[in-house]
Design a protein around this motif. Sequence first.
Motif, PDB file in Angstrom:
ATOM      1  N   HIS A  23     -19.758  24.221  35.780  1.00 45.96           N
ATOM      2  CA  HIS A  23     -20.755  24.198  34.725  1.00 45.96           C
ATOM      3  C   HIS A  23     -21.778  25.304  34.905  1.00 45.96           C
ATOM      4  O   HIS A  23     -22.900  25.224  34.454  1.00 45.96           O
ATOM      5  N   SER A  68     -22.858  29.186  33.955  1.00 47.68           N
ATOM      6  CA  SER A  68     -22.690  29.891  32.697  1.00 47.68           C
ATOM      7  C   SER A  68     -21.266  30.395  32.573  1.00 47.68           C
ATOM      8  O   SER A  68     -20.700  30.957  33.503  1.00 47.68           O
ATOM      9  N   SER A  69     -20.685  30.230  31.390  1.00 47.84           N
ATOM     10  CA  SER A  69     -19.304  30.621  31.162  1.00 47.84           C
ATOM     11  C   SER A  69     -19.100  32.117  31.334  1.00 47.84           C
ATOM     12  O   SER A  69     -17.984  32.579  31.513  1.00 47.84           O
ATOM     13  N   GLU A 129     -18.679  26.333  25.087  1.00 42.90           N
ATOM     14  CA  GLU A 129     -18.411  25.502  26.262  1.00 42.90           C
ATOM     15  C   GLU A 129     -19.633  24.748  26.769  1.00 42.90           C
ATOM     16  O   GLU A 129     -19.549  23.525  27.009  1.00 42.90           O
ATOM     17  N   PRO A 130     -20.784  25.359  26.985  1.00 40.63           N
ATOM     18  CA  PRO A 130     -21.947  24.580  27.448  1.00 40.63           C
ATOM     19  C   PRO A 130     -22.359  23.492  26.460  1.00 40.63           C
ATOM     20  O   PRO A 130     -22.808  22.418  26.872  1.00 40.63           O
ATOM     21  N   VAL A 171     -28.069  22.365  27.932  1.00 41.94           N
ATOM     22  CA  VAL A 171     -27.501  23.567  27.308  1.00 41.94           C
ATOM     23  C   VAL A 171     -28.258  24.806  27.770  1.00 41.94           C
ATOM     24  O   VAL A 171     -27.656  25.815  28.172  1.00 41.94           O
ATOM     25  N   GLY A 209     -26.237  25.362  31.193  1.00 44.15           N
ATOM     26  CA  GLY A 209     -25.200  26.160  30.542  1.00 44.15           C
ATOM     27  C   GLY A 209     -25.545  27.629  30.436  1.00 44.15           C
ATOM     28  O   GLY A 209     -24.667  28.490  30.518  1.00 44.15           O
ATOM     29  N   HIS A 210     -26.821  27.944  30.247  1.00 46.57           N
ATOM     30  CA  HIS A 210     -27.259  29.344  30.117  1.00 46.57           C
ATOM     31  C   HIS A 210     -28.457  29.575  31.036  1.00 46.57           C
ATOM     32  O   HIS A 210     -29.529  30.031  30.599  1.00 46.57           O
TER      33      HIS A 210
END
Length: 593
Positions: A7, A9-10, A263-264, A417, A421-422
Amino acid sequence: MRWGCSHASSLDECSVGRNGAMMADPRTESRVPIGQQVYLPCDERVGEPVVPAPNLPNPDGHFKSFAEIYSLFGLNELGQHNQAKGKFPVPQVISVKPKNWRTDKEFARQMLAGANPVCIKRVTEFPLTSELDRCMYGDQDSKITRDHIEKNMSGMTGEQAVKDGKLYAVDHHDFMMPFLKRINELPGEEEKGEISEGKTLPHPEDEQLGAVSTVYTPPDTGDEDIVAEWFTIWDLAKAHATVNDTCKNNFVYHWRNVNATMEPLAIATNRQLTVLHPIHKLLKPHFCKTLYINSTARQILFGSGDRRESGEIFRGIQEVIYLPSKYGLEMASQAYKNWIFTDLPLPKDLINRGLAKGDPKNPEKLELLIKDYPFAVDGLELWIAIKNWITDYCSIYYVDDGAVTSDSELEAWWKEVRHVGHGDHCEAPWWPKLDCVGNLEEICTTIWLGSAFHAAVGLRQYTHLGFVPNRPTIACRAMPEAGAEVTESDFLGSITPRKEALWVMTMTGLSMMTKGEVYLGQRPEWWTCDERAADALARFQSRLEAVVDNINRRNRDPGLRNRAGAVELPYTLLTQTTVPGPVGGGIPNSITN
């Protein structure tokens, strides 16, 4: 015209040293062995744990003639249909007018209605300038002058074209240039026999000395004088430009802006919103298969020289068939530094690129500067339909801003998120605050990316890439000097070789609609027991039907020349549904391939 499931960042899958070299970073994800499965929640797993790579022959070298390529589709030496059965379906770009892909008009039209219609920008200053650090890269400004372009502008001056919004460019120079030296040094010892050499042209002595700039202009003959076996250096220049465009589309607009951005959101929705939460019910269908697709992509598409337990070097498919090779994902990571969540909505994107005027919050009244811009015209109608659906739905459960700010699940969802995620962008000032219904609606309208936008930039690529000369992915030789003679063999020897071309055709051929696909606006009858939500969905479905009717009407309008172009390929990428097969339409609810 210048062209240039951890998890974390993608996109933050590598750290980059000061010299541009890849560095190991324990905070980033690592790949599991190719034979092991990536963990996914039960309801996210689809199909086999690992998707096997296609089993293809391993031909060496380049295609020797167009007749050899045509034979793959069962076409004769002129690209016309005969009784032979091909190994691949005929790509639509050559199915009606097999030689018209070479015209300049079609080349330009595909920047508005092709496989990558989201890079064209309005020129506001001329000549074009580079934003690269001059201390590192020297003078990278464009050497295209007014004399180069004005001879093809029907008497209009460059100044007038800029002032009136008539001059546009697709410029990938700053995206590609920092990587060209390393790309040109490939293949290394570990890649020999697996990737073909790619050639571009930075300064041969030192990057700090700037670019080697040669301007190529169209011949005086024009589109009407194209002869099947006759090529010019202008054809090669367009092919090199297309390679850059194809690569940026694949690694940035497709992977970064669609798969990695969604994704996130998908993970946070699964972890922070209960299945009974109204926003979970709204968003869940738009994440179907996304985590599976992304984990599979990391297994077989983005290998980047991953050394397996057996000692073998595993190279991902897209690291082999695109010019950047093992630097493709690093280029996406570099581009992620400029990623801004609030720039992703279509109205804001069109305004940022100078293609529209108006208020992005009022997309119905946006003024398009290019009226016959199929992606933008169809896309805006879809965007408005999606936004209205989101607004209708959210208004049922959030009657005022206080209902949003008091929702602890929403607060935890949006925090994950942003901050998980970011994480590298979590403190950026542009993030919308989840403190009102309007911002909740804007955030949820991000489903545009995984549905309609994905259909435009990621699906049905076979339509254009299936015929590799139309959209080559690799440039194998440096451009000759201006005025040099070019033969058919020279042209084919400068673009994607046989082996890689077959991979491109196979991979893009797989990115098509499948039986049982769930399209935008479709949901099972049992998705909700709330009649108000069901009624809102019915209104959304009606709006989508109206959009399809409008698209079909525009495609029949002979005055809209960019709808089908010289190749007579109607723009249907943003129609709602389609039938299984390599056809040019259909918008799945989510990233399903």
